[in-house]
Design an enzyme around this catalytic site. Structure first.
Site, PDB file in Angstrom:
ATOM      1  N   ASN A   1       0.855  -1.112   0.102  1.00  0.00           N
ATOM      2  CA  ASN A   1      -0.059  -0.128   0.186  1.00  0.00           C
ATOM      3  C   ASN A   1       0.805   1.386   0.244  1.00  0.00           C
ATOM      4  O   ASN A   1       0.422   2.360  -0.524  1.00  0.00           O
ATOM      5  CB  ASN A   1      -0.885  -0.013   1.338  1.00  0.00           C
ATOM      6  CG  ASN A   1      -1.460   1.334   1.558  1.00  0.00           C
ATOM      7  OD1 ASN A   1      -2.537   1.854   0.763  1.00  0.00           O
ATOM      8  ND2 ASN A   1      -1.092   1.876   2.579  1.00  0.00           N
TER       9      ASN A   1
ATOM     10  N   TYR B   1       2.654  10.339 -10.368  1.00  0.00           N
ATOM     11  CA  TYR B   1       1.947   9.355  -9.552  1.00  0.00           C
ATOM     12  C   TYR B   1       1.322   8.523 -10.624  1.00  0.00           C
ATOM     13  O   TYR B   1       1.144   7.224 -10.528  1.00  0.00           O
ATOM     14  CB  TYR B   1       0.720  10.181  -8.757  1.00  0.00           C
ATOM     15  CG  TYR B   1      -0.237   9.411  -7.968  1.00  0.00           C
ATOM     16  CD1 TYR B   1       0.080   8.834  -6.785  1.00  0.00           C
ATOM     17  CD2 TYR B   1      -1.478   8.998  -8.584  1.00  0.00           C
ATOM     18  CE1 TYR B   1      -0.713   8.030  -6.158  1.00  0.00           C
ATOM     19  CE2 TYR B   1      -2.255   8.182  -7.668  1.00  0.00           C
ATOM     20  CZ  TYR B   1      -2.055   7.732  -6.554  1.00  0.00           C
ATOM     21  OH  TYR B   1      -2.944   6.833  -5.858  1.00  0.00           O
TER      22      TYR B   1
END
Length: 239
Positions: A80, A146
């Site tokens: 994560n 990102y």
């Protein structure tokens, strides 16, 4: 014996909420993040704090060895840990920022998946859940760092699924859109400051429960890709 999971980026946001949910459901949780003080706030006798930087190969290896040594096995990894970088067009993004985001979002996931895969192969199976993003499919403006890494995470997920198939190692990806975390709050604050409307959000608990659903499946079943998002946010036909 309770099931066990390592959750990276467990000190805040989605990782923290997911760790708390798994702890509440009786799992043994390896909480991995850089901030040892934040990990200490996770309460429970089955919590194993793993202070480590996901970009440090030696630290990651030591953390996973420590967890397996204490928990006995690793049933699942929620891969994560991640960061956004800066919101800007490519010619305004410092090279140092690009390298930092790639190192955390891609190399960090590779290093953690590598260690989980090693232990799961030795024990006869397991499950890896990668945190993608809806940016792994449809980008938003000003997200070059990102979005590029999240597209790469999808390649990581697909390849792990193939490589793990004969070893009873399942791999899936959860693509999350606008869970209400500090990162999303900051993005919305920026949008409002620029005269734009804040994006709709959803409770981060929805994500934790979705990860739990994926993790609890028997190893002969797998969620390959799941999208969980705020219903009213732009995604299909996103602009």
């Amino acid at each position: 014996m309770s099931k066990s999971i390592v959750i990276t980026g467990a000190s805040s946001g989605i990782g923290r909420a997911t760790a708390e949910h798994f702890i509440a459901q009786g799992w043994t949780v390896g909480a991995l993040a850089r901030r040892a003080d934040a990990l200490a706030e996770l309460a429970g006798e089955k919590v194993i704090a793993l202070p480590a930087d996901v970009t440090d190969p030696d630290a990651v290896e030591a953390a996973f060895d420590d967890f397996v040594g204490k928990a006995g096995r690793i049933d699942a990894l929620f891969n994560n840990a991640g960061m956004f970088g800066v919101a800007a067009p490519i010619d305004e993004v410092p090279v140092e920022t690009w390298l930092q985001v790639v190192n955390v979002n891609l190399t960090g996931m590779f290093l953690c998946a590598r260690q989980a895969f090693k232990h799961m192969r030795a024990q006869g199976g397991g499950r890896i859940i990668n945190n993608g993003s809806i940016s792994a499919h449809v980008p938003r403006d000003g997200s070059i760092c990102y979005t590029s890494t999240k597209h790469a995470v999808t390649g990581l997920t697909r390849t792990l699924s193939l490589d793990g198939r004969a070893l009873n190692i399942a791999c899936g990806q959860i693509d999350i859109g606008n869970a209400e975390t500090d990162m999303v709050r900051a993005t919305n604050a920026r949008r409002v400051s620029e005269g734009l409307t804040a994006d709709p959000v959803m409770d981060v608990q929805n994500v934790a429960e979705a990860v739990m659903y994926m993790a609890e499946l028997p190893l002969n079943a797998n969620v390959q890709f799941m999208t969980v998002m705020a219903t009213q946010m732009p995604y299909i036909g996103r602009g």
